[in-house]
Design an enzyme around this catalytic site. Structure first.
Site, PDB file in Angstrom:
ATOM      1  N   GLU A  99      13.883 -66.150  -2.823  1.00  0.00           N
ATOM      2  CA  GLU A  99      12.820 -66.407  -1.850  1.00  0.00           C
ATOM      3  C   GLU A  99      13.338 -66.436  -0.411  1.00  0.00           C
ATOM      4  OE1 GLU A  99      13.114 -67.995  -4.712  1.00  0.00           O
ATOM      5  OE2 GLU A  99      11.256 -67.494  -5.759  1.00  0.00           O
ATOM      6  N   HIS A 140       3.947 -75.663 -10.079  1.00  0.00           N
ATOM      7  CA  HIS A 140       3.265 -74.378  -9.890  1.00  0.00           C
ATOM      8  C   HIS A 140       1.818 -74.586  -9.419  1.00  0.00           C
ATOM      9  CE1 HIS A 140       6.626 -73.134 -12.422  1.00  0.00           C
ATOM     10  NE2 HIS A 140       6.368 -71.882 -12.126  1.00  0.00           N
TER      11      HIS A 140
END
Lengths: 330, 334
Positions: free
Chosen positions: B66, B135
């Site tokens: 990321e 999540h």
């Protein structure tokens, strides 16, 4: 995929690709860097600049050798200890000094200071206050070069400490799988602030890490301007030939502390002296067979340029507080 | 069936994809980069078919990295490209925070306004999918606290397309927060390209008794609540900021001046949430003199999102919570 290959390029082995004139110019730039930083320190002591600064005195050969091997179309991503790379890239000492003193005429209009000098118009994408902060950005510059199909490369400079950051791994891995034209230039000045390299990693050479990415890894004497030039020149040739990134480790040493707060309790005077005996400026002047007088007069020329830079900076206006909100958004 | 001007019903996910596709067709500098966005089509199918259409050089699959994805966007944007990065789940933006907050947001200012970073970082946020605490985050407020970033949160397919096309054309780094539960929601969307200016809110529904300021999926829930409340004769006005930062609050303040009451609704946890900013803007404005009741916040509980279906449901505002809270405010029962 190229296999990792490590070679300690000794001064003797370095090919003499540079003319005497080029070497002379490089010596001058190294002297300019040294005098710039010494002056910066003076100005700090006099209270004319505030904040902090990270000096690269002792590391000048790495900056000058590396930039010397690149073209004006290439890109630079620099570190917090970046005055040398900035000057070697061709930046003007007066605009840098003005930035240093927080003036409106500085490269970043006084908003960035010592740690963030950039000149995007000249493809100098800026010094970075975050260790390893430039590495992920270099991947994007590499992608951009490939998308635009130009013969450019990007050189990202970072220290030994940055090679222990996660961003180092993510970035070199990504650049390697896509064969991007990135030169990863690691200035190993032996300390990440106070942490010595031998205590922060379980390998002798940072360039050995290149093997993990299947790219070229080279360690050179970072105080030998010709060796640095040679390594970066070769890396550039590989990059533009589509052979991907290179990890170059330049072994060097900073004479001064990490920053202004450093009392240097982590190293001995003897150790500093050992490195001062390998001074990159003295060494190149010696190789060029310069007399003491020749050397002094070249230093004098550098001093005069720095004095003019200081005069310009001191005469420059402060930023107007009315403009404080400018530049947050385009 | 498309109407005369080419407007037809498509889903939110199709609207996002159409904005990406039309932006890439119009401008060769635009490219996509992220995890599993290629042949896989993205974890939520946003880029389905785009790899086949545009090829791997413009729909770039990355390793799970990321920080490097965000950094790659910064570097490409600084050197003339218009990258659109995808962070697979908003939670994972934590792994790219340094590049986003210290690089993307700051370089323009640090360099004296002499650099631009025209990049978009798309990411799906929100709970309701049973994916539990790592999540399901709603972290949009963090980014509104960083000068230099723009934060966009579309609540409908129409807004998703227009705001994303505007974000891609914007010269600044934009965080574009989609909502997983909105992806399947349908709505009218014109076929032709269009933009919605960043920073302009939308009056989603007009009403006179209470102003409900809601973001993202809470706009949809507020609309459902409005139908319930209308049966009781309560007409709420719904204001959707659409862009959290910058946010032109004039329409919201006018609305509160008109209704005299305000309820702020978002999914993110209440403490130090975006609702606090909205309430502050209301009470700092001329609307203060018109307030007939306290300005209230309805937001996620101050907990990580739980896995259990029932607990997850109760962790964030639902339609019935909005109805109940609105009823209390309108009746003066607080």
């Amino acid at each position: 995929m190229a296999k990792s290959k490590n070679a300690q390029t000794s001064q003797a082995a370095a090919k003499r690709k540079l003319s005497e004139k080029q070497l002379h110019d490089m010596l001058y730039t190294m002297m300019l860097i040294r005098r710039f930083e010494e002056k910066a320190l003076d100005l700090y002591s006099l209270g004319k600049v505030h904040g902090t600064m990270h000096l690269s005195i002792g590391q000048e050969a790495t900056a000058v050798g590396a930039s010397g091997a690149l073209t004006q179309q290439d890109y630079l991503l620099n570190t917090h200890r970046g005055h040398g790379h900035c000057l070697a890239w061709g930046s003007q000492a007066d605009l840098m000094m003005a930035e240093f003193m927080g003036k409106e005429t500085g490269y970043c209009r006084g908003r960035g200071g010592s740690m963030h000098i950039a000149n995007v118009d000249a493809n100098n994408l800026g010094a970075n206050g975050i260790v390893a902060g430039g590495l992920p950005i270099s991947v994007g510059v590499g992608l951009s070069i490939r998308a635009r199909n130009t013969e450019q490369v990007v050189m990202v400079v970072f220290g030994d400490g940055a090679s222990n950051e996660g961003a180092f791994h993510e970035s070199i891995n990504m650049a390697s799988i896509w064969n991007l034209p990135v030169i990863f230039l690691c200035e190993n000045n032996q300390y990440a602030m106070s942490m010595p390299v031998e205590k922060s990693m379980n390998i002798d050479r940072i360039s050995d890490r290149a093997a993990a990415y299947g790219i070229e890894g080279v360690t050179v004497d970072g105080n030998d301007v010709e060796a640095v030039y040679e390594a970066v020149h070769n890396a550039r040739q590989r990059a533009v030939a589509g052979k991907g990134p290179t990890l170059i480790e330049c072994n060097t040493y900073r004479y001064m502390g990490h920053s202004k707060s450093d009392r240097q309790a982590y190293r001995t005077r003897d150790e500093v002296k050992t490195w001062m005996d390998k001074d990159p400026i003295e060494r190149l002047a010696g190789n060029l067979g310069m007399s003491k007088d020749d050397k002094d007069s070249l230093f004098k020329k550098a001093e005069a340029e720095i004095e003019k830079a200081v005069e310009f900076a001191e005469a420059s206006p402060e930023p107007d507080v009315a403009d404080i909100m400018e530049g947050v958004y385009a | 069936m498309p109407s005369a001007n080419g407007t037809r019903e498509i889903t939110y996910v199709e609207a996002v994809r159409e904005a990406l596709t039309q932006s890439m067709q119009a401008d060769e500098r635009v490219f996509l980069i992220g995890e599993d966005i290629g042949v896989y089509g993205g974890a939520f199918g946003v880029s389905a078919g785009m790899h086949a259409q545009f090829g791997g050089e413009r729909v770039i699959d990355t390793p799970i990295s990321e920080a490097a994805i965000v950094g790659a966007c910064v570097g490409a944007a600084l050197t003339g490209m218009r990258p659109v990065g995808e962070i697979q789940f908003m939670d994972f933006i934590t792994l790219g925070m340094e590049q986003l907050v210290l690089q993307a947001a700051k370089v323009r200012f640090m360099f004296g306004g002499k650099a631009t970073v025209p990049m978009v970082l798309r990411t799906p946020g929100g709970s309701g999918t049973g994916a539990a605490a790592q999540h399901s985050e709603s972290l949009e407020t963090w980014f509104t606290h960083v000068p230099g970033l723009k934060v966009v949160m579309p609540s409908s397919p129409y807004d998703a397309k227009g705001l994303l096309m505007a974000a891609i054309q914007d010269e600044n780094p934009v965080i574009f927060v989609e909502h997983k539960l909105l992806y399947k929601v349908s709505g009218p969307v014109p076929e032709e390209p269009y933009t919605i200016p960043l920073g302009e809110p939308n009056i989603v529904r007009e009403g006179k008794h209470l102003t409900v300021v809601a973001t993202s999926i809470m706009v949809q829930r507020a609309k459902q609540a409005a139908e319930e409340l209308a049966k009781e004769g309560v007409e709420i006005e719904i204001v959707d900021p659409r862009t959290l930062n910058p946010f032109d609050d004039a329409l919201m303040i006018q609305s509160v001046v008109k209704t005299g009451k305000a309820l702020v609704v978002h999914e993110a946890v209440k403490t130090s949430g975006y609702g606090a900013e909205l309430v502050s803007r209301i009470v700092e404005s001329e609307a203060f003199d018109y307030l007939e009741a306290p300005v209230r916040r309805l937001a996620g509980l101050d907990i990580p999102i739980p896995y259990n279906r029932n607990l997850e449901y109760h962790a964030v505002p639902q339609v019935e919570n909005i109805v109940a809270e609105a009823r209390k405010l309108v009746r003066g029962d607080y």
